[in-house]
Design a protein around this motif. Sequence first.
Motif, PDB file in Angstrom:
ATOM      1  N   LYS A 147       2.258   1.727  -3.444  1.00  0.00           N
ATOM      2  CA  LYS A 147       1.230   2.246  -4.360  1.00  0.00           C
ATOM      3  C   LYS A 147       1.054   3.748  -4.175  1.00  0.00           C
ATOM      4  O   LYS A 147       0.954   4.504  -5.154  1.00  0.00           O
ATOM      5  N   GLY A 163       0.812  -1.212   0.000  1.00  0.00           N
ATOM      6  CA  GLY A 163       0.000   0.000   0.000  1.00  0.00           C
ATOM      7  C   GLY A 163       0.846   1.262   0.000  1.00  0.00           C
ATOM      8  O   GLY A 163       0.528   2.236  -0.686  1.00  0.00           O
ATOM      9  N   GLU A 191       4.458  -0.526 -12.122  1.00  0.00           N
ATOM     10  CA  GLU A 191       3.434  -0.021 -11.211  1.00  0.00           C
ATOM     11  C   GLU A 191       2.134  -0.794 -11.394  1.00  0.00           C
ATOM     12  O   GLU A 191       1.413  -1.057 -10.414  1.00  0.00           O
ATOM     13  N   LEU A 192       1.830  -1.193 -12.649  1.00  0.00           N
ATOM     14  CA  LEU A 192       0.608  -1.954 -12.920  1.00  0.00           C
ATOM     15  C   LEU A 192       0.655  -3.323 -12.230  1.00  0.00           C
ATOM     16  O   LEU A 192      -0.356  -3.784 -11.672  1.00  0.00           O
ATOM     17  N   SER A 193       1.816  -3.948 -12.258  1.00  0.00           N
ATOM     18  CA  SER A 193       1.941  -5.238 -11.569  1.00  0.00           C
ATOM     19  C   SER A 193       1.793  -5.055 -10.061  1.00  0.00           C
ATOM     20  O   SER A 193       1.329  -5.966  -9.349  1.00  0.00           O
ATOM     21  N   GLU A 250       5.603   2.375 -15.670  1.00  0.00           N
ATOM     22  CA  GLU A 250       4.150   2.181 -15.645  1.00  0.00           C
ATOM     23  C   GLU A 250       3.789   0.700 -15.595  1.00  0.00           C
ATOM     24  O   GLU A 250       2.837   0.302 -14.902  1.00  0.00           O
ATOM     25  N   GLN A 291      -0.262  -2.895  -8.702  1.00  0.00           N
ATOM     26  CA  GLN A 291      -1.699  -2.739  -8.470  1.00  0.00           C
ATOM     27  C   GLN A 291      -2.430  -4.077  -8.458  1.00  0.00           C
ATOM     28  O   GLN A 291      -3.532  -4.185  -7.907  1.00  0.00           O
ATOM     29  N   ASP A 292      -1.837  -5.099  -9.050  1.00  0.00           N
ATOM     30  CA  ASP A 292      -2.473  -6.423  -9.051  1.00  0.00           C
ATOM     31  C   ASP A 292      -2.502  -7.048  -7.655  1.00  0.00           C
ATOM     32  O   ASP A 292      -3.302  -7.950  -7.389  1.00  0.00           O
ATOM     33  N   GLU A 293      -1.615  -6.553  -6.791  1.00  0.00           N
ATOM     34  CA  GLU A 293      -1.591  -7.067  -5.421  1.00  0.00           C
ATOM     35  C   GLU A 293      -2.717  -6.407  -4.627  1.00  0.00           C
ATOM     36  O   GLU A 293      -2.767  -5.187  -4.483  1.00  0.00           O
ATOM     37  N   THR A 294      -3.652  -7.225  -4.132  1.00  0.00           N
ATOM     38  CA  THR A 294      -4.831  -6.689  -3.439  1.00  0.00           C
ATOM     39  C   THR A 294      -4.592  -6.433  -1.958  1.00  0.00           C
ATOM     40  O   THR A 294      -5.270  -5.603  -1.355  1.00  0.00           O
ATOM     41  N   ASN A 312      -2.892  -4.601   0.617  1.00  0.00           N
ATOM     42  CA  ASN A 312      -2.027  -3.443   0.780  1.00  0.00           C
ATOM     43  C   ASN A 312      -1.112  -3.537   1.998  1.00  0.00           C
ATOM     44  O   ASN A 312      -0.108  -2.822   2.092  1.00  0.00           O
ATOM     45  N   ASP A 314       1.713   6.888  -6.931  1.00  0.00           N
ATOM     46  CA  ASP A 314       0.598   7.704  -7.426  1.00  0.00           C
ATOM     47  C   ASP A 314       1.079   8.996  -8.079  1.00  0.00           C
ATOM     48  O   ASP A 314       0.391   9.555  -8.941  1.00  0.00           O
TER      49      ASP A 314
END
Length: 211
Positions: free
Chosen positions: A120, A117, A175-177, A172, A179-182, A184, A124
Amino acid sequence: MLTDEQRRHIEAEEQLRYEIRKRLDADNPPPPAPPPPPPDPPSPGFGKRLFDFFNSTLGMWLLSSVVLTGGAALLQNIQHQHEVEMKNREMLATHKFEITNRLDEMEYGLRNAKTVGQAKAAMDSMFKSKFPLTPELQNRSLGSLYLTIYQLVSGGDKLKSAEAINFIRRLEEAELSLQDETDNNKPLDADHKENLRKLLKSIKALHLAAQ
């Protein structure tokens, strides 16, 4: 048929007439022949006619009108070009400062990130600035900021900007990979963190080299 005496008499008369004419011509010579008329002056060429025209009142008025109109248009064009260059320099400076601010935000946040988290939140800034230096650029992504710089620079700086854009694309994707982690609260993977850090470092090095 004439006799010899008659022929001699006629020849003597002709000789006398010839002598008389010769004396008369010597005493009364003919008047001298009149001098030949002067040649016609050559017609003026195009250059002379053009010069004479611009020396006339109409020509001077026309020439001054053309010079004034052309000079005003030239000055207007120079002023417009100067305004465009000034605007481009200001835009380039604001975009560079904003990119530096974004990179510092991400670098600081990622350095202190311990969880997914927190990582992430640090990333941002790639899409939106938390503390923008230029408010109108707050919602611009890092990639779009670099695309604008790419259009404003040339030469070596253009190559550096293109290389930086390639690193941003890789950032990018990383960073997208993330975001796949739920979860945080899950501890941040060290290898993933190092990959993000290296990409940021490469972008920053190119950015500083183009300053």
